[in-house]
Design a protein around this motif. Structure first.
Motif, mmCIF file in Angstrom:
data_model
loop_
_atom_site.group_PDB
_atom_site.id
_atom_site.type_symbol
_atom_site.label_atom_id
_atom_site.label_comp_id
_atom_site.label_asym_id
_atom_site.label_seq_id
_atom_site.Cartn_x
_atom_site.Cartn_y
_atom_site.Cartn_z
ATOM 1 N N ALA A 62 -7.068 58.969 -56.884
ATOM 2 C CA ALA A 62 -7.758 59.589 -57.935
ATOM 3 C C ALA A 62 -8.174 58.481 -58.787
ATOM 4 C CB ALA A 62 -6.468 60.334 -59.050
ATOM 5 N N ASP A 63 -8.495 57.370 -58.389
ATOM 6 C CA ASP A 63 -8.914 56.201 -59.091
ATOM 7 C C ASP A 63 -10.055 55.416 -58.440
ATOM 8 O OD1 ASP A 63 -7.237 55.512 -57.001
ATOM 9 O OD2 ASP A 63 -5.655 54.638 -58.143
ATOM 10 N N ARG A 64 -10.929 56.020 -57.956
ATOM 11 C CA ARG A 64 -11.953 55.186 -57.141
ATOM 12 C C ARG A 64 -13.044 54.743 -58.422
ATOM 13 N NH1 ARG A 64 -14.830 57.245 -51.716
ATOM 14 N NH2 ARG A 64 -14.661 59.415 -52.492
ATOM 15 N N PHE A 65 -13.229 55.783 -59.076
ATOM 16 C CA PHE A 65 -14.101 55.188 -60.232
ATOM 17 C C PHE A 65 -13.544 55.301 -61.333
ATOM 18 C CE2 PHE A 65 -16.953 57.048 -56.954
ATOM 19 C CZ PHE A 65 -18.225 55.945 -57.045
ATOM 20 N N GLU A 66 -13.824 54.025 -62.197
ATOM 21 C CA GLU A 66 -13.019 53.892 -63.256
ATOM 22 C C GLU A 66 -13.794 54.080 -64.653
ATOM 23 O OE1 GLU A 66 -11.451 49.836 -65.040
ATOM 24 O OE2 GLU A 66 -9.968 50.385 -63.721
ATOM 25 N N GLU A 67 -15.106 53.792 -64.428
ATOM 26 C CA GLU A 67 -16.044 54.108 -65.673
ATOM 27 C C GLU A 67 -17.396 54.431 -65.163
ATOM 28 O OE1 GLU A 67 -17.867 51.354 -68.935
ATOM 29 O OE2 GLU A 67 -15.613 51.009 -68.599
ATOM 30 N N VAL A 68 -18.253 55.073 -65.865
ATOM 31 C CA VAL A 68 -19.513 55.431 -65.394
ATOM 32 C C VAL A 68 -20.173 55.935 -66.791
ATOM 33 C CG1 VAL A 68 -21.262 56.455 -64.000
ATOM 34 C CG2 VAL A 68 -18.821 56.296 -63.198
ATOM 35 N N THR A 69 -21.089 54.709 -67.113
ATOM 36 C CA THR A 69 -22.079 55.131 -68.163
ATOM 37 C C THR A 69 -23.518 54.911 -67.909
ATOM 38 O OG1 THR A 69 -22.351 53.179 -69.332
ATOM 39 C CG2 THR A 69 -20.466 54.062 -70.057
ATOM 40 N N SER A 70 -24.302 55.240 -68.677
ATOM 41 C CA SER A 70 -25.852 55.206 -68.173
ATOM 42 C C SER A 70 -26.293 53.826 -67.882
ATOM 43 C CB SER A 70 -26.713 55.733 -69.434
ATOM 44 O OG SER A 70 -26.627 54.961 -70.395
ATOM 45 N N THR A 71 -25.641 52.700 -68.278
ATOM 46 C CA THR A 71 -25.958 51.340 -68.152
ATOM 47 C C THR A 71 -24.940 50.727 -67.005
ATOM 48 O OG1 THR A 71 -25.252 50.502 -70.038
ATOM 49 C CG2 THR A 71 -27.651 51.318 -69.817
ATOM 50 N N LYS A 72 -23.601 51.153 -67.019
ATOM 51 C CA LYS A 72 -22.649 50.516 -66.427
ATOM 52 C C LYS A 72 -21.658 51.449 -65.557
ATOM 53 C CE LYS A 72 -19.904 48.087 -68.982
ATOM 54 N NZ LYS A 72 -18.852 47.619 -69.888
ATOM 55 N N ILE A 73 -21.181 50.856 -64.273
ATOM 56 C CA ILE A 73 -20.367 51.575 -63.652
ATOM 57 C C ILE A 73 -19.289 50.503 -63.030
ATOM 58 C CG2 ILE A 73 -21.880 51.038 -61.542
ATOM 59 C CD1 ILE A 73 -20.949 53.792 -60.316
ATOM 60 N N VAL A 74 -18.208 51.064 -63.106
ATOM 61 C CA VAL A 74 -16.849 50.156 -62.595
ATOM 62 C C VAL A 74 -16.185 51.035 -61.847
ATOM 63 C CG1 VAL A 74 -14.855 49.173 -63.351
ATOM 64 C CG2 VAL A 74 -16.661 49.054 -65.017
ATOM 65 N N PHE A 75 -15.904 50.484 -60.736
ATOM 66 C CA PHE A 75 -15.298 51.159 -59.451
ATOM 67 C C PHE A 75 -14.805 50.164 -58.286
ATOM 68 C CE2 PHE A 75 -19.530 49.797 -58.190
ATOM 69 C CZ PHE A 75 -19.444 49.593 -56.718
ATOM 70 N N TYR A 76 -14.037 50.631 -57.442
ATOM 71 C CA TYR A 76 -13.406 49.772 -56.403
ATOM 72 C C TYR A 76 -13.918 50.054 -54.868
ATOM 73 C CZ TYR A 76 -9.902 49.950 -60.285
ATOM 74 O OH TYR A 76 -9.318 49.620 -61.391
ATOM 75 N N ALA A 77 -14.185 49.124 -54.279
ATOM 76 C CA ALA A 77 -14.896 49.152 -52.991
ATOM 77 C C ALA A 77 -14.059 48.537 -52.003
ATOM 78 C CB ALA A 77 -16.097 48.686 -53.093
ATOM 79 N N ASN A 78 -14.345 48.933 -50.606
ATOM 80 C CA ASN A 78 -13.630 48.219 -49.525
ATOM 81 C C ASN A 78 -14.281 46.992 -49.136
ATOM 82 O OD1 ASN A 78 -11.202 49.969 -49.219
ATOM 83 N ND2 ASN A 78 -12.730 51.601 -48.812
ATOM 84 N N LEU A 79 -14.638 46.096 -49.763
ATOM 85 C CA LEU A 79 -15.521 45.054 -49.331
ATOM 86 C C LEU A 79 -14.744 44.262 -48.099
ATOM 87 C CD1 LEU A 79 -16.960 43.763 -52.690
ATOM 88 C CD2 LEU A 79 -17.872 45.294 -51.072
ATOM 89 N N GLY A 80 -13.609 44.252 -48.233
ATOM 90 C CA GLY A 80 -12.824 43.477 -47.022
ATOM 91 C C GLY A 80 -12.391 44.145 -46.141
#
Length: 279
Positions: free
Chosen positions: A93-111
């Motif tokens: 329940a916490d993949r995306f933390e914030e989405v606005t029209s000019t910003k998005i904060v999320f978590y990614a499986n880069l590793g």
């Protein structure tokens, strides 16, 4: 007197020497002035042509470079969003933390992108907190910079800050980041799902912060690339946690401009992030 001078010259030169005609007496002052003016005009035209050609060539190089930067930015951001993952996989329940029209904060499986060819099991690495944004530096035109922030595993310490696009803006009033639900419906970014201090603000901000989520609302200062916590938080009166949990894809759209703002090129992409939903 002049006639006598000419006869004296002819007598000294001899009868076999040609006579001095009007063409042998040099140029007049008027002819010299006309010649100098024409030479100056031609020289000025040549210099202006050279400067214009150099300026056009330089502008073309900058435009191509700016377009190339924008294209690489779009590819990089799309790739990151496609591997968006859960901060806490047990509750999802916490993949995306914030989405606005000019910003998005999320978590990614880069590793977790590397392929294990040895056959042995490797525990998945922790997700990486990422913030992507358009920092508007000219409020009258909406033009700004495309910035990417990547955090260390503690999700608070900044690993890298990259300014990927130097002259970009939203495309025709569209949001730079537009989330869609799992069934393909566009989520409303005008709903007051965020609080800016105590003021309800458009956007989707996670209400139930999870342990280990790190820096809330990563923001970039106006005059530097320093990262600090911003003011946006979830709005208890307009909880959008369910909407954030249902994001299945994110569209990215922005316009890259040349340095003189005389030509532009629009870029769009759609990143599917629908894997990993609870059944």
């Amino acid at each position: 007197m002049l006639s006598g001078l000419r006869r004296a010259v002819r007598s000294r030169l001899g009868a076999d020497q040609p006579r001095l005609g009007a063409d042998d007496r040099g140029v007049t002052l008027a002819e010299l002035m006309v010649s100098m003016i024409l030479t100056t005009i031609l020289g000025t035209m040549a210099v202006l042509f050279f400067v214009g050609s150099s300026s056009a060539g330089y502008k073309s190089v900058l435009t191509n470079q700016n377009s190339g930067d924008a294209r690489l930015t779009l590819d990089s951001w799309t790739s990151m969003l496609r591997v968006a993952g859960w901060l806490d996989p047990s509750i999802k329940a916490d993949r995306f933390e914030e989405v606005t029209s000019t910003k998005i904060v999320f978590y990614a499986n880069l590793g977790n992108r590397a392929t294990n060819v040895s056959g042995s099991f490797t525990a998945p690495a922790a997700t990486t907190k990422i913030a992507l944004m358009l920092r508007v530096s000219n409020t009258s035109t909406g033009v700004g910079q495309l910035i990417e922030v990547v955090f260390e595993p503690d999700n608070t310490t900044v690993r890298s800050v990259r300014q990927l696009g130097f002259n970009a803006k939203a495309t025709a009033g569209l949001p730079v980041f537009q989330p869609y639900s799992r069934i393909g419906s566009a989520l409303d970014l005008t709903q007051l799902g965020c609080l800016n201090g105590t003021t309800p603000t458009p956007g989707l901000c996670l209400q139930s912060g999870q342990p280990g989520s790190g820096m809330p609302d990563p923001s970039i200062g106006a005059g530097s690339l320093a990262v600090s916590s911003g003011n946006l938080r979830g709005n208890p009166a307009h909880n959008v946690d369910t909407a954030l949990n249902q994001i299945g894809s994110v569209a990215i759209a922005f316009t890259a401009l040349d340095p003189s703002n005389t030509s532009s090129m629009a870029f769009t992409s759609l990143a599917s992030v629908s894997s990993g939903f609870p059944s």
